[in-house]
Design an enzyme around this catalytic site. Structure first.
Site, PDB file in Angstrom:
ATOM      1  N   ILE A 573       0.811  -1.231   0.000  1.00  0.00           N
ATOM      2  CA  ILE A 573       0.000   0.000   0.000  1.00  0.00           C
ATOM      3  C   ILE A 573       0.838   1.273   0.000  1.00  0.00           C
ATOM      4  O   ILE A 573       0.319   2.364  -0.114  1.00  0.00           O
ATOM      5  CB  ILE A 573      -0.992   0.026   1.195  1.00  0.00           C
ATOM      6  CG1 ILE A 573      -0.238  -0.179   2.518  1.00  0.00           C
ATOM      7  CG2 ILE A 573      -2.105  -0.994   1.014  1.00  0.00           C
ATOM      8  CD1 ILE A 573      -1.139  -0.037   3.737  1.00  0.00           C
ATOM      9  N   GLY A 577      11.115   5.267   1.342  1.00  0.00           N
ATOM     10  CA  GLY A 577      12.550   5.338   1.018  1.00  0.00           C
ATOM     11  C   GLY A 577      12.960   4.261   0.028  1.00  0.00           C
ATOM     12  O   GLY A 577      12.147   3.684  -0.705  1.00  0.00           O
ATOM     13  N   PHE A 579      14.615   1.267   0.656  1.00  0.00           N
ATOM     14  CA  PHE A 579      14.544  -0.148   1.004  1.00  0.00           C
ATOM     15  C   PHE A 579      13.228  -0.572   1.647  1.00  0.00           C
ATOM     16  O   PHE A 579      13.050  -1.727   1.998  1.00  0.00           O
ATOM     17  CB  PHE A 579      15.676  -0.509   1.974  1.00  0.00           C
ATOM     18  CG  PHE A 579      17.034  -0.328   1.378  1.00  0.00           C
ATOM     19  CD1 PHE A 579      17.501  -1.216   0.425  1.00  0.00           C
ATOM     20  CD2 PHE A 579      17.834   0.739   1.750  1.00  0.00           C
ATOM     21  CE1 PHE A 579      18.757  -1.053  -0.130  1.00  0.00           C
ATOM     22  CE2 PHE A 579      19.085   0.909   1.198  1.00  0.00           C
ATOM     23  CZ  PHE A 579      19.549   0.009   0.253  1.00  0.00           C
ATOM     24  N   ASP A 693       7.333  16.423  13.266  1.00  0.00           N
ATOM     25  CA  ASP A 693       6.867  16.319  11.876  1.00  0.00           C
ATOM     26  C   ASP A 693       5.360  16.095  11.848  1.00  0.00           C
ATOM     27  O   ASP A 693       4.863  15.275  11.087  1.00  0.00           O
ATOM     28  CB  ASP A 693       7.608  15.181  11.173  1.00  0.00           C
ATOM     29  CG  ASP A 693       7.474  15.263   9.643  1.00  0.00           C
ATOM     30  OD1 ASP A 693       6.990  16.302   9.148  1.00  0.00           O
ATOM     31  OD2 ASP A 693       7.838  14.294   8.965  1.00  0.00           O
TER      32      ASP A 693
HETATM   33  P1  AMP Z   1       4.794   6.032   6.474  1.00  0.00           P
HETATM   34  O1  AMP Z   1       6.172   5.700   6.069  1.00  0.00           O
HETATM   35  O2  AMP Z   1       4.449   5.590   7.850  1.00  0.00           O
HETATM   36  O3  AMP Z   1       4.442   7.467   6.192  1.00  0.00           O
HETATM   37  O4  AMP Z   1       3.863   5.165   5.496  1.00  0.00           O
HETATM   38  C1  AMP Z   1       3.752   5.363   4.109  1.00  0.00           C
HETATM   39  C2  AMP Z   1       2.316   5.210   3.677  1.00  0.00           C
HETATM   40  O5  AMP Z   1       1.855   3.906   3.968  1.00  0.00           O
HETATM   41  C3  AMP Z   1       1.361   6.134   4.445  1.00  0.00           C
HETATM   42  O6  AMP Z   1       1.248   7.386   3.859  1.00  0.00           O
HETATM   43  C4  AMP Z   1       0.060   5.362   4.384  1.00  0.00           C
HETATM   44  O7  AMP Z   1      -0.607   5.613   3.174  1.00  0.00           O
HETATM   45  C5  AMP Z   1       0.524   3.925   4.412  1.00  0.00           C
HETATM   46  N1  AMP Z   1       0.464   3.426   5.804  1.00  0.00           N
HETATM   47  C6  AMP Z   1       1.429   3.448   6.725  1.00  0.00           C
HETATM   48  N2  AMP Z   1       1.024   2.898   7.884  1.00  0.00           N
HETATM   49  C7  AMP Z   1      -0.238   2.493   7.679  1.00  0.00           C
HETATM   50  C8  AMP Z   1      -1.232   1.843   8.514  1.00  0.00           C
HETATM   51  N3  AMP Z   1      -0.967   1.536   9.773  1.00  0.00           N
HETATM   52  N4  AMP Z   1      -2.402   1.592   7.984  1.00  0.00           N
HETATM   53  C9  AMP Z   1      -2.664   1.938   6.701  1.00  0.00           C
HETATM   54  N5  AMP Z   1      -1.807   2.546   5.882  1.00  0.00           N
HETATM   55  C10 AMP Z   1      -0.597   2.827   6.353  1.00  0.00           C
END
Ligand code: AMP
Length: 905
Positions: A573, A577, A579, A693
């Site tokens: 989803i 970055g 990796f 942030d």
């Molecule tokens: P992050 O690196 O935590 O910003 O995650 C990148 C993207 O993954 C986020 O912008 C969300 O769209 C998705 N994402 C991250 N954590 C979750 C979660 N717990 N449930 C659903 N989508 C998530």
């Protein structure tokens, strides 16, 4: 056809009413409309439409809408345009606001509808109306575009500017300085899509000699001046000066008054001082002490100094002959620029007549050309004095047993030299036994010396006033070497000692410096930690995982290790970055029901630092337990890839979610989301965790619209956030638009800077994911904030919410509300939704608000007055939760008062 308008004047309309026949497709087209530079045009259509129900006998063929089309073209007279060349703007139906028009004996409703469309590709366009079987009369079509009107802001003129092509685009416009003004900082403004000017930055100053009046620069009138463009306005001429013409940049001095080059134009014109007073002298042998009193008039200045007591000198016998005094005369404390009224002049000649002239000067003495009037003089005659010491001795011939020495007359013989006395001794003997020789000449042959022996010599002169002092010691050796061993009386042992002494001193001071640096660093660290954390006993405090030497120890203290076999990954989803990726999936832990989870993984190929940073997020998240903080289920660290498992948030990140559902929530729903975020942030701040942030993109939303704060860990702010940028002032990346000014300028990240970011999140939420400060660049954002600009209220934003945002954006961080206060405020708003009804576009409602009292007063003091008519049912409806009406009623919650007792749980 002709019909009558509201005033019974016949007007011409286009009509169609083929409601009985099926498959209607009737077109009406305008002439070519030139675009005239517009990028987005607005089409206002006035029309009447018969309600199908009011037409007797019609069946399903009757329609109540028509379609609006456009076609961009460079051709002024296109005779035939194919239907398919037209692009549909919208299907237009009658709205609910209308005026009534009498047509014969029937009452018809006149509708006004406005649509806008982007036209950027050709010189003009055609509009077309398609009827598909309605009974309709087109009364008028008005086509227009919007401009931000010519305006003057901060002394810069901004021209009439056509708005941009998209509803959210901003047109950046550079202003030009008005007449008689110059640029302070490049003037800039943005023209918004609705024709409003936004965010003025920079501006101009009126030129010297001019001041701002009513947006223009007017010349300073006579008697006034303005020296620098940055001065606030014209000032009255300072004392003893005047300006006779308008537009003066400086005032001229009255005659007899002057201004020094270094005097600022704001200073009064001044005069040179009068002469010093009561000069007295006391002679002591060849020294003279001079003392005087300050001048009677200082000329209005405080910089009077006494320039060297000048003098002429001559012998008493030829007292008429005056010469400037020699450079060997000593003045203490100095010869020029004296601030004291006393000077000691020494090393004068004996028996000599001197005249001392003391000269008072100030900053305008030179400009005024003032001379003798400022001086006072005194004449003295020095007494007799012994000659000064001989300054150097040379050995001109050296043998094994003799030395021939020669020397110069003393600098100040102070009379006729009668003879010289030479004292000498073997260096090893010190002065225990010495010999004396006397001579009339300036040389002597010393014989009978021991070979290869060092001798020390001193010479002194005698006049009628007696012997002068001996010279310094001079050493010569009786070997074949004619040179002195060490000249000028310097002792080699001392030299060696001094050199090593300086070395030792340097070493000592370096050590002291290092020690004091270490001590001050230590005390600073202590101070910082004391200042930052006001720990409350009993409150859980967040532990920085980076304080653990072994990162794995931190992760296992705060996170549960999950067996990879209990995780079932379903789909990707998101990416993080180079990796990392985020997947959704299911987790089944033994003894518990299966749950949906998000799985963040770090694929092989990462560095140690990346591993530590990745796991630090879990070490931080694992310490939190709150309904508005993303919950950590566990981690996989024992096999690759590394994984962080969190609860699954069905609606993803808040910014994208709001953009997708633009305009679809009630204000109460939006405030509910904000409340959740504030509650999570209060929890974090209670734990002394600073997020750094906070932004809508870092908030996740679940299927119940519950918002949870996510994205923890310092390195994430720096590495992963695409919004983080470098500024010229800081070395690390910072998400500029979301960050408080003190955090941008000197990295002061605190809960108060998180509150600033929270204000930005509020703005993002109420504007449904609009980008803060639109497409302005980061530097302009920083500048605008520094100049006091703050984001305006988004469309339909309740005044109380915008006020809360502005409070979060107070420049002084101590003035910003705490998360606890924000939470209380939002709770009050949710309990009294009536207070949210007033938006910036409305007139203030109710006497309390009109009297200018803060809306919070209204909320807390007069809830019943604000919302007397609200029932539980209406309240549930307004927050989109009416499905709980019966549940609440069954539990006995029938009034708003009884609901107030409900807790969050
Ligand atoms: P992050 O690196 O935590 O910003 O995650 C990148 C993207 O993954 C986020 O912008 C969300 O769209 C998705 N994402 C991250 N954590 C979750 C979660 N717990 N449930 C659903 N989508 C998530």
């Amino acid at each position: 056809l002709d019909i009558m308008d509201e005033k019974n004047i016949p007007i011409r309309t286009y009509q169609v009413c083929n409601v009985l026949e099926p498959n209607q497709n009737n077109w009406l087209r305008t002439d070519w409309i030139p675009r005239s530079g517009a990028q987005r045009v607005y089409v206002e259509v006035k029309f009447t439409l018969r309600d199908c129900n009011s037409l007797p006998g019609v069946t399903g063929t009757c329609k109540e809408t028509f379609n609006l089309y456009y076609h961009e073209s460079n051709e002024v007279r296109e005779s035939y345009i194919k239907e398919s060349s037209f692009i549909k703007v919208d299907t237009v139906a009658a709205d609910e606001s209308f005026t009534q028009v009498d047509v014969g004996d029937r009452i018809m409703k006149l509708n006004t509808e406005v649509r806008d469309v982007k036209v950027t590709t050709r010189k003009g366009f055609y509009l077309a109306f398609q009827d598909v079987g309605a009974c309709i009369a087109l009364v008028s079509v008005r086509v227009f575009y919007k401009t931000c009107p010519l305006t003057i802001r901060n002394l810069a003129t901004f021209p009439d500017t056509v708005t941009g092509a998209d509803t959210s685009s901003l047109v950046e416009v550079r202003g030009s300085c008005v007449n008689q003004s110059e640029e302070r900082e490049e003037p800039k403004m943005y023209c918004g899509a609705d024709g409003e000017w936004l965010v003025p930055i920079g501006g101009c100053f009126c030129s010297p000699g001019y001041e701002e009046k009513g947006g223009a620069c007017k010349a300073c009138s006579a008697g006034f001046y303005k020296a620098k463009s940055s001065d606030a306005g014209c000032f009255k001429c300072p004392p003893h000066s005047h300006s006779v013409r308008d537009g003066a940049t400086v005032c001229d001095c009255h005659s007899g008054f002057f201004r020094a080059d270094s005097d600022p134009p704001s200073m009064a014109c001044t005069q040179p001082p009068s002469a010093p007073q009561q000069l007295i002298s006391v002679v002591n042998e060849t020294s003279v002490v001079l003392e005087w009193a300050p001048p009677r008039r200082l000329g209005g200045r405080s910089d009077t100094s006494y320039n060297y007591p000048r003098m002429g000198s001559g012998s008493i016998s030829s007292s008429q002959l005056c010469l400037p005094c020699g450079s060997d005369v000593l003045f203490s404390p100095g010869q020029t620029g004296l601030k004291t009224t006393r000077v000691v002049v020494s090393e004068l000649r004996a028996h000599t007549h001197y005249t001392f002239i003391v000269h008072a000067r100030n900053g305008v003495s030179q400009a005024s050309g003032a001379g003798a009037a400022q001086s006072v003089s005194v004449s003295v005659t020095t007494n007799q004095a012994a000659p000064s010491p001989v300054s150097s001795i040379l050995a001109i011939d050296v043998t094994r047993h003799s030395l021939s020495l020669s020397w110069q007359q003393p600098d100040r013989p102070n009379g006729v030299i009668l003879e010289y006395e030479v004292k000498f001794y073997e260096k090893d003997q010190k002065e225990r036994s010495y010999r004396i020789m006397r001579t009339f000449s300036r040389s002597v042959d010393v014989t009978g010396l021991n070979p290869l022996t060092v001798y020390v010599f001193h010479v002194r002169a005698r006049t009628a006033a007696g012997y002068g002092e001996f010279s310094a010691p001079f050493e010569f050796s009786t070997n074949s070497d004619p040179f002195p061993l060490i000249g000028e009386g310097v002792n080699s042992a001392f030299l060696l000692l001094s050199v090593s002494g300086v070395g030792i001193l340097l070493l000592i001071s370096a050590a002291v410096f290092i020690i004091s640096r270490r001590r001050s660093k230590y005390s600073k660290t202590k101070q910082d930690s004391e200042e930052e954390k006001h720990l409350n006993p009993g409150v859980k405090i967040y532990v920085d995982p980076f304080t653990y030497e072994d990162p794995d120890q931190a992760i296992h203290e705060f996170a549960k290790e999950i067996d990879v076999s209990s995780i079932h990954i379903e789909k990707v989803i998101g990416m993080v970055g180079e990796f990392g990726e985020v997947c959704s999936g299911r987790l089944r832990v033994q003894g518990k029901r299966e749950i949906y989870v998000a799985i963040k993984s770090l694929k092989a190929g990462y560095s140690d630092k990346q591993r530590r940073d990745f796991l630090s997020e879990a070490s931080i998240m694992g310490q939190f337990d709150h309904p508005n903080i993303i919950r950590l289920e566990g981690v996989v660290t024992r096999c690759k890839p590394l994984m962080i498992i969190t609860e699954y948030m069905e609606n993803g990140s808040l910014d994208a979610f709001l953009r997708k559902h633009d305009g679809q929530f009630t204000v109460i729903q939006l405030v509910g989301m904000l409340r959740g975020i504030a509650s999570g942030m209060k929890y974090l701040s209670d734990m002394s965790y600073v997020h750094r942030d906070l932004a809508a993109r870092n908030i996740l939303v679940n299927s119940n619209l519950v918002c949870k704060v996510s994205d923890f860990g310092l390195s994430r702010v720096l590495e992963d956030d695409p919004e983080a940028a470098y500024t010229t002032r800081v070395r690390r990346k910072i998400p500029i638009r979301w960050t408080a000014p003190e955090a941008i300028t000197y990295r002061k990240f605190t809960t108060a800077s998180d509150v600033w970011s929270y204000g930005i999140v509020m703005w993002e939420v109420v504007s449904y994911g609009e980008r803060p400060y639109w497409d302005m660049n980061n530097q302009d954002v920083i500048k605008a904030i520094e100049e006091g600009y703050r984001l305006p209220a988004p469309m339909d934003c309740p005044v109380v919410l915008h006020q809360l945002m502005l409070d979060c954006w107070e420049r002084e961080r101590a003035e910003r509300p705490t998360f606890s206060q924000i939470l209380n405020m939002l709770d009050k708003l949710i309990r009294n939704p009536g207070t949210l009804r007033r938006t910036g576009g409305d007139r203030p409602a109710g006497t309390m608000l009109e009297s200018g009292m803060g809306s919070e007063v209204c909320v807390s003091v007069l809830p019943e007055v604000c919302v007397p008519e609200w029932s539980v049912c209406e309240w549930l409806q307004s927050i989109g939760l009416e499905r709980y009406r019966d549940t609440l009623a069954a539990a006995g919650y029938t009034s708003l008062d009884s609901l107030l007792a409900l807790t969050h749980q």
